[in-house]
Design a protein around this motif. Structure first.
Motif, PDB file in Angstrom:
ATOM      1  N   ALA A 202       0.851 -10.794  -6.087  1.00 18.05           N
ATOM      2  CA  ALA A 202       0.814  -9.443  -6.651  1.00 18.05           C
ATOM      3  C   ALA A 202      -0.587  -8.851  -6.578  1.00 18.05           C
ATOM      4  O   ALA A 202      -0.761  -7.673  -6.243  1.00 18.05           O
ATOM      5  N   VAL A 203      -1.602  -9.660  -6.897  1.00 18.38           N
ATOM      6  CA  VAL A 203      -2.981  -9.165  -6.839  1.00 18.38           C
ATOM      7  C   VAL A 203      -3.354  -8.782  -5.408  1.00 18.38           C
ATOM      8  O   VAL A 203      -3.947  -7.714  -5.167  1.00 18.38           O
ATOM      9  N   ALA A 204      -3.010  -9.647  -4.452  1.00 18.18           N
ATOM     10  CA  ALA A 204      -3.341  -9.353  -3.053  1.00 18.18           C
ATOM     11  C   ALA A 204      -2.648  -8.071  -2.588  1.00 18.18           C
ATOM     12  O   ALA A 204      -3.268  -7.207  -1.951  1.00 18.18           O
ATOM     13  N   LEU A 205      -1.363  -7.939  -2.907  1.00 20.15           N
ATOM     14  CA  LEU A 205      -0.637  -6.737  -2.498  1.00 20.15           C
ATOM     15  C   LEU A 205      -1.172  -5.490  -3.209  1.00 20.15           C
ATOM     16  O   LEU A 205      -1.249  -4.410  -2.609  1.00 20.15           O
ATOM     17  N   LEU A 206      -1.561  -5.661  -4.467  1.00 18.89           N
ATOM     18  CA  LEU A 206      -2.104  -4.522  -5.206  1.00 18.89           C
ATOM     19  C   LEU A 206      -3.422  -4.060  -4.600  1.00 18.89           C
ATOM     20  O   LEU A 206      -3.675  -2.848  -4.473  1.00 18.89           O
ATOM     21  N   VAL A 207      -4.269  -5.021  -4.224  1.00 18.69           N
ATOM     22  CA  VAL A 207      -5.547  -4.654  -3.597  1.00 18.69           C
ATOM     23  C   VAL A 207      -5.303  -3.952  -2.262  1.00 18.69           C
ATOM     24  O   VAL A 207      -5.943  -2.941  -1.946  1.00 18.69           O
ATOM     25  N   LEU A 208      -4.366  -4.490  -1.460  1.00 17.39           N
ATOM     26  CA  LEU A 208      -4.057  -3.851  -0.178  1.00 17.39           C
ATOM     27  C   LEU A 208      -3.473  -2.456  -0.385  1.00 17.39           C
ATOM     28  O   LEU A 208      -3.825  -1.512   0.336  1.00 17.39           O
ATOM     29  N   TRP A 209      -2.583  -2.316  -1.374  1.00 17.57           N
ATOM     30  CA  TRP A 209      -2.016  -0.995  -1.652  1.00 17.57           C
ATOM     31  C   TRP A 209      -3.102  -0.031  -2.128  1.00 17.57           C
ATOM     32  O   TRP A 209      -3.130   1.137  -1.728  1.00 17.57           O
ATOM     33  N   GLY A 210      -4.015  -0.518  -2.967  1.00 16.40           N
ATOM     34  CA  GLY A 210      -5.116   0.319  -3.424  1.00 16.40           C
ATOM     35  C   GLY A 210      -5.999   0.763  -2.267  1.00 16.40           C
ATOM     36  O   GLY A 210      -6.457   1.914  -2.229  1.00 16.40           O
ATOM     37  N   ALA A 211      -6.236  -0.139  -1.310  1.00 15.40           N
ATOM     38  CA  ALA A 211      -7.024   0.231  -0.142  1.00 15.40           C
ATOM     39  C   ALA A 211      -6.312   1.309   0.671  1.00 15.40           C
ATOM     40  O   ALA A 211      -6.946   2.258   1.160  1.00 15.40           O
ATOM     41  N   ALA A 212      -4.989   1.174   0.824  1.00 13.05           N
ATOM     42  CA  ALA A 212      -4.230   2.191   1.557  1.00 13.05           C
ATOM     43  C   ALA A 212      -4.286   3.534   0.825  1.00 13.05           C
ATOM     44  O   ALA A 212      -4.424   4.596   1.450  1.00 13.05           O
ATOM     45  N   TRP A 213      -4.189   3.512  -0.496  1.00  7.61           N
ATOM     46  CA  TRP A 213      -4.260   4.743  -1.281  1.00  7.61           C
ATOM     47  C   TRP A 213      -5.618   5.426  -1.115  1.00  7.61           C
ATOM     48  O   TRP A 213      -5.713   6.646  -0.951  1.00  7.61           O
ATOM     49  N   LEU A 214      -6.687   4.615  -1.141  1.00  9.40           N
ATOM     50  CA  LEU A 214      -8.022   5.182  -0.945  1.00  9.40           C
ATOM     51  C   LEU A 214      -8.174   5.762   0.454  1.00  9.40           C
ATOM     52  O   LEU A 214      -8.824   6.803   0.635  1.00  9.40           O
ATOM     53  N   LEU A 215      -7.585   5.086   1.440  1.00 11.98           N
ATOM     54  CA  LEU A 215      -7.654   5.591   2.809  1.00 11.98           C
ATOM     55  C   LEU A 215      -6.950   6.943   2.921  1.00 11.98           C
ATOM     56  O   LEU A 215      -7.449   7.878   3.569  1.00 11.98           O
ATOM     57  N   ILE A 216      -5.790   7.079   2.271  1.00  9.69           N
ATOM     58  CA  ILE A 216      -5.055   8.352   2.301  1.00  9.69           C
ATOM     59  C   ILE A 216      -5.865   9.454   1.637  1.00  9.69           C
ATOM     60  O   ILE A 216      -5.986  10.572   2.152  1.00  9.69           O
TER      61      ILE A 216
END
Length: 851
Positions: free
Chosen positions: A435-449
Motif C-alpha cells: 500500500a505504501v509503495a502504491l501510494l507513493v507511486l500514485w502520489g508521484a503520478a498526481w504531482l506529475l499531472i
C-alpha cells in the motif's frame, strides 16, 4: 429467473462488443494467476516430496547427534533401544585436507566415517555400484565426483587423508539430502569408521559431529522415544531427531522460501487487479449512453450493476483459467531453477488444490478491483441519455458502498497475503508495504499531472508542451501507467540491491590486506612450522590467534544445566525472556588478547588495561542479548573440566562479514594461556594456483592442519545465492509482464481518442514527425517518472533489508542501478510508440469521415 437471463445476455453482448479490450484485461489477471498456480503447485509437490522422502533424508527412524563423543547417558539410550530390537549405525563427520599423491593440488573435504548399515532407508548410489557395499572392508573411500575433477583423479587412485591412505573405489551418484549448501566448504567423501584412527585427524581442537542412526523394531514409536529420552539427553548436549520433526522443520524452512515467492506472484495478480480497475473506469465512461438507455427502459441501478459485475466475473474467470493452465506449465521450471538447493527430488505434477486456489483468487481479485469503479453505474440517471453533456455526474467520496468496497479490498489483500506466508502479521506487513509503495507511486503520478497542468514553461517547443499536456487530459492513464510500470521496476530494483549487497559481503577481494586463506587446527608446536612455510613463500602472516574450546557452566549463579535452555527465566530487562539453545549450550571457541581488532566496535563498558584482572571478558552483542548478560555479570566457564569464573567487562559489535579472527567471547590476557588450545592463522595468496600449491605443501607436512580457500567458498555461495535470486527474478518477471500488459491495456482504452486528436492535429498542419515527438515526450516523461520513483523506493527498501534483515551495510551500485532505470524508460517508450502507430499512420480524412 428472467432477470438472471437478462443479466447474462446483456453481459455477453457487452463482451462481444469489445473483445480486444477485455482480452488485455483478462491477460493481466492470467499472468498473476499463472504465477500463483506455479508457486502453489510447486509448494504442494515439494511438501509431497518431503513427506515421501523424509525417512530417506534421515536414513533412520530415530537419531542422536552431538558435537562431542557420546556421553554415557546417550550410550545407555542406544544400548536400551538395541536390546529391544533396534539396529544402530554410526556416522562421524569432520573436515580434513585430501590430496592424490599422483597429481597436484589439494582440497578441503567433508569426511563421513560410516559404521553399521547406514542408511537404513533410502540409498547411497555409487559408480560402480559395488563401491558402497565394499566400503566397510576398510582402506577404501567413496568420493563426490567434483573431487575427482578438482584433483585430476580417477577411480583406483590413492587418496591421502591425514596420515591414512585410501583407494578411491567409486564416485557418489546420489545421496540423501546432498544439497549444494553442504558442499560449500568442500565435497563429501565416505570412509569406514574402522579406518578413522589411522587418519589421526580427531585430536585436540578438532571439530567433529557424532551421530547415531537407529532403525526401530516394528511397533515402536519414534516420537514416544524422543519424548521419553530428550529430557535426559538435552543437558548432555545431545540432540534427538525423528522423521516427523525433521519433516516439520524442512517444511517450515522450504515453506518460507515458497511463501515469499508466492508473494511476488501475488504482486503480479494485484497489479492485474489495478489494470482491471483502470480499464473498468474507462469502460464505464465509454458506456454511459448504453447505461442511461437501460435505465430509461426500466432497468434498475442494481440490475445494471449486475450486468457489468457479471462481465467482470467472466473476464476474471477466463483469465484465471488461462493463468492456471500457464501456471501448470511454468511450475515445471522451478525445480530446475532451484537445482542444488532442494534436499529432495521434486516431481512436478498438477496440484488440484493450487489450481482451485488460483482460480478463486483470480476471480475474486477481478471482482473486488472492478467493484469500486462499477459502483458508479448506480449514479447514472436515465436523463443522462439526453443531458449527459450538460448534467455532470454526481460523485460522493463518502458513499457507504464505496467505503465498504474499499474495506473489502484491503481485507482481501491481507487474506491473500496470509494464504501465501501463513502468518497474519506478515500478511498485514506485506499489505502495508504494498500500500505504501502504491501510494507513493500514485502520489508521484498526481504531482506529475499537476506539474504538467500548472507549471509547463511557455517557451518550450510546442510538440513537447502538447505531449506533456496529454498527461492531464480527460480520461488520461497517467496514474495507471506509473503504478503498473513503477511497481514492477520497484520490485526488480529491490531484488537487485539485495543480491548486490549480499554478494558484496561475501567478496574477499579487498587488496593485499584482506586474507583469503585460513589455516586452523594448528597445534602449539606446529605454529613455527606454519609461520616458516608462509614466510618462505613470501606471504604475510595474520596471527597466530589462540583458540580455546569451552562451554558455559553457569550464568549469574544459575547452572546452565539446571533447566532446559528455552525455559530459563530472564533475570533482568536485558534478557529476551526466552533463551535459545544455541547460545547457552553451544561450544564456544574463545581467544584472549589485549586490544580490539578492526572488525569490532565497543558498545558498552570499557576495554581492559594491562593492570586489569585476568577474569574479565568481552561478549558479542547478540550473544549478550540471548544470554541476558550485562556489564558486571558473572559467567563461569567449563574449560576441559576446569571451571573459570569471569565478569563481563564490555559488550562488542562484530562485523562478521569481514574475514578477521572474530569471536563471540574474548578474554583478558592472563587467564587462558595455560589452557589447552589450538591456533588459527590467516594469509593472502593472490592466485588460485599458488593457493593450491601452498595448501598441498602444508597438507603433506602437517596433515592435521585444515586450510580453507575463502575464494572457493565465495564462488560456491555466490552460485547458491544466484540460484535463489534467479528463482525470485523468474517470479518477478510475472510482475513486470503484468505491468506491461496493464500499460498496453491503459493505452488501448484511449486509442480512439488518441487517433481523433492526431487527425485533428494533422488537419491543422502537424506533420508525422511532430506527432511522433508529441507521443515520445508523453511516454518519455511517464517512463522517467515511473523509473525515478520506483528506483527511489527500491533504494529505501534495499537499504532497510540490508540493514535490518541481513544486518549488513548498504552500498548503491550507481551504474547498474541506473541501467535498470534506463531499461524501464525504454520499455515504457517502446510500448507507448507501438500502441500509437495508428495515430501516426491513419489519414486525417479517414478519421473525420468516421465522425
Amino acid at each position: 429467473m428472467t432477470a438472471i437471463v437478462f443479466v447474462l445476455r446483456m453481459a455477453a453482448r457487452e463482451i462481444r462488443a469489445a473483445p480486444r479490450r477485455l482480452l488485455l484485461l483478462t491477460a493481466s489477471i492470467a499472468i498473476g494467476v499463472a504465477a500463483l498456480v506455479a508457486i502453489g503447485s510447486f509448494t504442494d509437490n515439494l511438501r509431497d516430496s518431503v513427506r515421501g522422502q523424509a525417512r530417506a533424508l534421515l536414513g533412520a527412524d530415530f537419531a542422536l547427534s552431538s558435537r562431542r563423543v557420546f556421553p554415557r547417558a546417550a550410550e545407555t539410550v542406544l544400548d536400551t533401544i538395541a536390546a529391544h530390537g533396534g539396529t544402530v549405525a554410526r556416522l562421524t563427520s569432520f573436515s580434513g585436507m585430501a590430496y592424490v599423491p599422483r597429481t597436484s593440488g589439494t582440497r578441503l573435504v567433508q569426511v563421513a566415517a560410516v559404521e553399521g548399515g547406514y542408511p537404513f532407508y533410502g540409498e547411497i548410489r555409487t559408480d560402480p555400484a559395488a563401491a558402497w557395499p565394499e566400503l566397510g572392508r576398510g582402506g577404501r573411500v567413496v568420493v563426490d565426483p567434483s573431487l575427482l575433477t578438482a584433483l585430476s583423479a580417477r577411480v583406483g587412485d590413492t587418496l591421502a587423508l591425514g596420515e591414512a591412505r585410501f583407494v578411491i573405489s567409486g564416485g557418489i551418484v546420489s545421496a540423501p539430502g546432498n544439497v549444494g549448501i553442504r558442499t560449500a566448504f568442500g565435497p563429501r567423501i565416505y570412509i569406514a569408521a574402522r579406518d578413522l584412527p589411522e587418519t589421526r585427524l580427531l585430536g585436540f581442537g578438532a571439530r567433529a559431529e557424532y551421530e547415531a542412526f537407529v532403525r526401530l523394531a516394528p511397533g515402536v514409536s519414534p516420537q514416544e522415544l524422543a519424548e521419553r529420552y530428550r529430557p535426559a539427553l538435552l543437558p548432555e548436549r545431545v540432540r534427538v531427531r525423528t522423521v516427523a520433526e525433521d519433516q516439520a522443520n524442512l517444511n517450515d524452512a522450504l515453506g518460507r522460501l515458497t511463501g515469499y515467492l508466492g508473494l511476488v506472484g501475488l504482486i503480479a495478480l494485484l497489479l492485474g487487479g489495478i489494470g482491471v480497475s483502470s480499464g473498468v473506469v474507462v469502460f464505464i465512461r465509454q458506456r454511459l449512453d448504453t447505461i442511461a438507455v437501460l435505465r430509461c427502459l426500466g432497468a434498475s441501478a442494481g440490475r445494471v450493476l449486475a450486468i457489468y459485475a457479471t462481465e467482470a466475473a467472466a473476464m476474471g474467470l477466463a483469465g484465471s483459467a488461462l493463468g492456471a493452465a500457464a501456471g501448470v506449465l511454468a511450475q515445471r521450471l522451478l525445480p530446475r531453477l532451484l537445482a542444488g538447493l532442494l534436499p529432495v527430488d521434486v516431481q512436478p505434477v498438477v496440484s488440484p488444490a493450487a489450481v482451485a486456489l488460483g482460480l478463486g483468487m483470480g476471480l475474486w481479485v477481478a471482482l473486488i478491483f472492478a467493484l469500486i469503479p462499477l459502483l458508479a453505474v448506480r449514479r447514472v440517471p436515465p436523463l443522462a441519455a439526453l443531458r449527459r453533456d450538460v448534467e455532470p455526474e454526481g460523485r460522493r467520496w463518502l458513499d457507504p458502498r464505496r467505503l465498504a468496497a474499499g474495506a473489502a479490498l484491503a481485507i482481501s489483500v491481507v487474506i491473500l497475503a496470509q494464504l501465501q506466508v501463513g502468518s497474519w502479521r506478515k500478511g498485514a506487513a506485506f499489505s502495508a508495504g504494498v500500500a505504501v509503495a502504491l501510494l507513493v507511486l500514485w502520489g508521484a503520478a498526481w504531482l506529475l499531472i499537476r506539474a504538467a497542468r500548472r507549471w509547463l514553461p511557455a517557451q518550450w517547443p510546442y510538440v513537447w508542451r502538447q505531449g506533456l499536456a496529454n498527461l492531464h487530459r480527460p480520461a488520461n492513464q497517467t496514474a495507471t501507467v506509473v503504478l503498473a510500470i513503477g511497481f514492477g521496476a520497484f520490485l526488480l530494483g529491490t531484488l537487485f540491491l539485495v543480491q548486490h549487497n549480499l554478494l558484496r559481503t561475501l567478496r574477499i577481494t579487498g587488496g593485499p590486506a584482506r586474507p583469503n586463506l585460513v589455516l586452523f587446527d594448528i597445534q602449539p608446536d606446529q605454529v613455527p612450522v606454519v609461520d616458516r612455510v608462509l614466510v618462505d613463500g613470501g606471504y604475510r602472516v595474520v596471527g597466530p590467534v589462540p583458540i580455546v574450546p569451552m562451554r558455559i557452566q553457569s550464568i549469574k549463579g544459575r547452572p546452565a544445566m539446571a533447566a532446559p535452555a528455552d525455559t530459563l527465566d530472564a533475570p533482568d530487562e536485558r534478557a529476551p525472556g526466552r533463551r535459545d539453545n544455541w547460545a547457552i549450550r553451544r561450544e564456544y571457541r574463545s581467544t584472549y588478547r589485549d586490544s580490539l581488532v578492526a572488525s569490532e566496535r565497543l558498545l558498552e563498558g570499557r576495554w581492559w588495561t594491562r593492570a586489569a584482572g585476568p577474569t574479565q571478558i568481552s561478549v558479542e552483542r547478540e550473544v549478550a542479548t540471548e544470554l541476558g548478560l550485562g556489564i558486571g555479570d558473572e559467567v563461569v566457564w567449563d574449560i576441559q573440566g576446569v571451571p573459570l569464573a569471569t565478569r563481563v567487562a564490555s559488550i562488542r559489535e562484530v562485523d562478521w562479514a569481514r574475514f578477521e579472527p572474530n569471536f563471540f567471547v574474548v578474554f583478558a590476557p592472563g587467564a587462558l594461556e595455560s589452557a589447552p588450545q589450538t591456533y588459527v592463522t590467516l594469509t593472502r595468496v593472490e592466485t588460485a594456483a599458488a593457493r593450491g600449491a601452498l595448501q598441498r605443501r602444508i597438507a603433506e607436512r602437517l596433515p592435521n592442519v585444515t586450510s580453507v580457500d575463502l575464494s572457493s567458498v565465495q564462488e560456491t555461495l555466490e552460485r547458491l545465492i544466484d540460484r535463489v535470486v534467479l528463482a525470485i527474478r523468474f517470479m518477478a518477471l510475472f510482475t513486470l509482464g503484468t505491468g506491461t500488459l496493464v500499460l498496453v491495456g491503459a493505452l488501448a482504452t484511449s486509442r480512439f481518442q488518441r487517433i481523433r486528436e492526431g487527425a485533428l492535429l494533422r488537419t491543422l498542419g502537424a506533420t508525422r514527425g511532430q506527432l511522433f515527438l508529441i507521443v515520445l515526450s508523453e511516454y518519455l516523461s511517464l517512463g522517467l517518472m515511473a523509473a525515478v520513483v520506483a528506483l527511489a523506493l527500491a533504494g529505501v527498501a534495499g537499504w532497510a533489508l540490508a540493514r535490518y534483515v541481513f544486518d549488513g551495510s548498504f552500498t548503491l551500485p550507481v551504474g547498474p542501478f541506473a541501467g535498470i532505470g534506463a531499461a524501464v524508460v525504454l520499455l515504457t517508450v517502446a510500448v507507448g510508440l507501438a500502441n500509437s502507430r495508428e495515430v501516426l499512420r491513419r489519414p486525417p480524412l479517414e478519421v473525420l469521415r468516421a465522425e
